[in-house]
Write an enzyme that holds these catalytic residues in place. Structure first.
Site, mmCIF file in Angstrom:
data_model
loop_
_atom_site.group_PDB
_atom_site.id
_atom_site.type_symbol
_atom_site.label_atom_id
_atom_site.label_comp_id
_atom_site.label_asym_id
_atom_site.label_seq_id
_atom_site.Cartn_x
_atom_site.Cartn_y
_atom_site.Cartn_z
ATOM 1 N N LYS A 78 35.821 -4.042 -15.267
ATOM 2 C CA LYS A 78 35.100 -5.315 -15.149
ATOM 3 C C LYS A 78 34.310 -5.433 -13.844
ATOM 4 O O LYS A 78 34.046 -6.528 -13.365
ATOM 5 C CB LYS A 78 36.043 -6.526 -15.285
ATOM 6 C CG LYS A 78 36.942 -6.512 -16.518
ATOM 7 C CD LYS A 78 36.237 -6.193 -17.802
ATOM 8 C CE LYS A 78 35.240 -7.245 -18.239
ATOM 9 N NZ LYS A 78 34.519 -6.823 -19.483
ATOM 10 N N GLY A 79 33.919 -4.285 -13.284
ATOM 11 C CA GLY A 79 33.158 -4.324 -12.035
ATOM 12 C C GLY A 79 31.663 -4.152 -12.247
ATOM 13 O O GLY A 79 30.866 -4.523 -11.405
ATOM 14 N N THR A 81 30.741 -1.072 -14.372
ATOM 15 C CA THR A 81 30.636 0.379 -14.594
ATOM 16 C C THR A 81 29.737 0.727 -15.774
ATOM 17 O O THR A 81 29.008 1.710 -15.743
ATOM 18 C CB THR A 81 32.022 1.021 -14.814
ATOM 19 O OG1 THR A 81 32.649 0.418 -15.964
ATOM 20 C CG2 THR A 81 32.914 0.834 -13.592
ATOM 21 N N ARG A 82 29.769 -0.094 -16.830
ATOM 22 C CA ARG A 82 28.921 0.192 -17.991
ATOM 23 C C ARG A 82 27.447 0.039 -17.625
ATOM 24 O O ARG A 82 26.613 0.863 -18.000
ATOM 25 C CB ARG A 82 29.311 -0.737 -19.165
ATOM 26 C CG ARG A 82 28.366 -0.732 -20.363
ATOM 27 C CD ARG A 82 28.169 0.624 -21.020
ATOM 28 N NE ARG A 82 29.416 1.222 -21.479
ATOM 29 C CZ ARG A 82 29.503 2.461 -21.967
ATOM 30 N NH1 ARG A 82 28.439 3.230 -22.054
ATOM 31 N NH2 ARG A 82 30.677 2.956 -22.342
ATOM 32 N N SER A 167 37.223 -12.220 -15.088
ATOM 33 C CA SER A 167 36.489 -11.476 -16.109
ATOM 34 C C SER A 167 37.451 -10.628 -16.943
ATOM 35 O O SER A 167 37.333 -10.540 -18.169
ATOM 36 C CB SER A 167 35.449 -10.586 -15.429
ATOM 37 O OG SER A 167 34.747 -9.832 -16.383
ATOM 38 N N LYS A 284 29.486 -8.083 -23.068
ATOM 39 C CA LYS A 284 29.187 -8.200 -21.639
ATOM 40 C C LYS A 284 28.548 -9.557 -21.356
ATOM 41 O O LYS A 284 27.757 -10.046 -22.145
ATOM 42 C CB LYS A 284 28.235 -7.082 -21.195
ATOM 43 C CG LYS A 284 28.766 -5.682 -21.513
ATOM 44 C CD LYS A 284 30.068 -5.404 -20.764
ATOM 45 C CE LYS A 284 30.614 -4.031 -21.111
ATOM 46 N NZ LYS A 284 31.908 -3.774 -20.457
ATOM 47 N N ARG A 286 30.293 -12.414 -20.945
ATOM 48 C CA ARG A 286 31.006 -13.520 -21.602
ATOM 49 C C ARG A 286 31.135 -14.703 -20.649
ATOM 50 O O ARG A 286 31.241 -14.533 -19.439
ATOM 51 C CB ARG A 286 32.432 -13.091 -21.984
ATOM 52 C CG ARG A 286 32.541 -12.029 -23.051
ATOM 53 C CD ARG A 286 34.012 -11.859 -23.432
ATOM 54 N NE ARG A 286 34.229 -10.747 -24.346
ATOM 55 C CZ ARG A 286 34.620 -9.533 -23.945
ATOM 56 N NH1 ARG A 286 34.814 -9.288 -22.669
ATOM 57 N NH2 ARG A 286 34.808 -8.590 -24.833
ATOM 58 N N THR A 287 31.170 -15.904 -21.218
ATOM 59 C CA THR A 287 31.368 -17.104 -20.401
ATOM 60 C C THR A 287 32.826 -17.163 -19.964
ATOM 61 O O THR A 287 33.731 -17.037 -20.790
ATOM 62 C CB THR A 287 31.025 -18.372 -21.222
ATOM 63 O OG1 THR A 287 29.723 -18.188 -21.762
ATOM 64 C CG2 THR A 287 31.055 -19.617 -20.360
ATOM 65 N N HIS A 288 33.040 -17.321 -18.668
ATOM 66 C CA HIS A 288 34.410 -17.397 -18.155
ATOM 67 C C HIS A 288 35.009 -18.774 -18.413
ATOM 68 O O HIS A 288 34.299 -19.780 -18.344
ATOM 69 C CB HIS A 288 34.421 -17.133 -16.639
ATOM 70 C CG HIS A 288 34.120 -15.714 -16.291
ATOM 71 N ND1 HIS A 288 34.066 -15.254 -14.992
ATOM 72 C CD2 HIS A 288 33.856 -14.634 -17.070
ATOM 73 C CE1 HIS A 288 33.788 -13.965 -15.000
ATOM 74 N NE2 HIS A 288 33.648 -13.566 -16.242
#
EC number: 2.8.2.-
Length: 327
Positions: A78-79, A81-82, A167, A284, A286-288
């Site tokens: 969740k940093g 990377t994708r 996230s 990717k 997404r609303t938190h």
């Protein structure tokens, strides 16, 4: 190196007695595997390694040979990377696996030949890469990667640990709507403000702790830390650093990105050989969920000493303390 044998500064810090009301705890047990991490199946991996699968640009003809990767994106979950992988794959001299091989954490017993076979074919002068964000928090990964090739280049995308934890939770929640609230999971004892540092969503963000493990095997010069925040606000600037680090010409530049207002982050412009711009998938951005501001405040306080230590260890200030408001 086991957890017990690598008691460094960060490990000791986790057990340092603090003032009443400021106590934190962490289990020193081996880092648990988070079942929510995207798990790549063998079938996907064999497809990834099959002829005709997309490596770098799809214009690259399918010849050359499969090589073990010379560079790895090792974290963090969740940093960003994708986003980094997709951006670096726009470079003609990079070929990368789209799926996460999880070789150094889950598939190690399958051996290096299996791993090599998962890789795309490359021509001389091209770099083979893969990304598996859970490597950064896997105790055995540094030793295993070092024994494959001690000159492997490592890239870590880091992000404000508080936002990263939220996230991470948001991703899990989308798959398991029945889980408790973030607030419940984040605390061992809410009244005392006791943060549960054994919960993977929180533990992953104690970057200093994990980095100590890597520095036993790799010099800092072989590790590049990419800011997940700057990857959004200045993708070309961060990609310039990545290309320099990998010894590549700076080919991926401003021209490759446009800001997608709906998504809230940059997308790759359409490559010459495809019909549409490449944006990250619907999973990717997404609303938190709304998190109690007091919980955010306590988490910030919890992470601050570790962040400061991480800045000292890396010689980079990611300015997470300056952020007064988190999304």
């Amino acid at each position: 190196a086991s957890n017990s044998s690598r008691e460094g500064a960060a490990g000791a810090w986790l057990r340092t007695p603090l003032a009443p009301g400021e106590v934190i705890t962490a289990q020193s047990g081996a880092f648990e595997r988070d079942p929510q991490e995207s798990s790549t199946t063998d079938e996907e991996l064999s497809r990834a390694g099959s002829p005709g699968s997309r490596g770098g640009g799809s214009t690259t003809p399918d010849y050359g040979e499969k090589r073990l990767p010379q560079a790895l994106i090792i974290g963090v979950k969740k940093g960003g990377t994708r986003a980094l992988l997709e951006a670096i794959r726009a470079h003609p001299d990079v070929r990368a696996v789209g799926t996460e091989p999880h070789f150094f954490d889950r598939n190690y017993e399958k051996g290096l030949e299996w791993y090599r076979n998962v890789m795309p074919k490359t021509l001389d002068g091209q770099i083979t890469m893969e990304k598996t964000p859970s490597y950064f928090v896997t105790n055995e990964a540094p030793r295993r990667i070092h024994s494959m090739a001690k000159d492997t280049k490592l890239i870590v995308v880091v992000r404000n640990p508080v936002t990263r934890a939220i996230s991470d939770y948001t991703q899990t929640l989308s798959k398991k709507p029945e889980i408790p609230t973030f607030e419940v999971l984040a605390f061992k004892n809410r009244t005392l403000g006791l943060i549960d540092a054994s919960w993977s969503a929180i533990r992953i963000g104690i970057y200093a702790l994990h980095l100590e493990n890597w520095l036993q095997y790799f010099p800092l010069s072989q590790i590049l830390f990419v800011s997940g925040e700057r990857l959004i606000t200045d993708p070309a600037g961060e990609m310039a650093k990545v290309q320099d680090f990998l010894g590549l010409k700076r080919i991926v530049t401003e021209k490759h990105f446009y800001f997608n207002k709906t998504k809230g982050f940059p997308c790759l412009k359409k490559p010459e050989d495809s019909s549409a711009p490449r944006c990250l998938g619907k999973s990717k951005g997404r609303t938190h969920p709304k998190i109690d501001p007091d919980v955010i405040h306590r988490l910030r306080k919890f992470y601050k000493p570790f962040n400061v230590m991480f800045y000292q260890m890396t010689g980079q200030d990611f300015q997470w303390e300056q952020e007064e408001s988190d999304k």
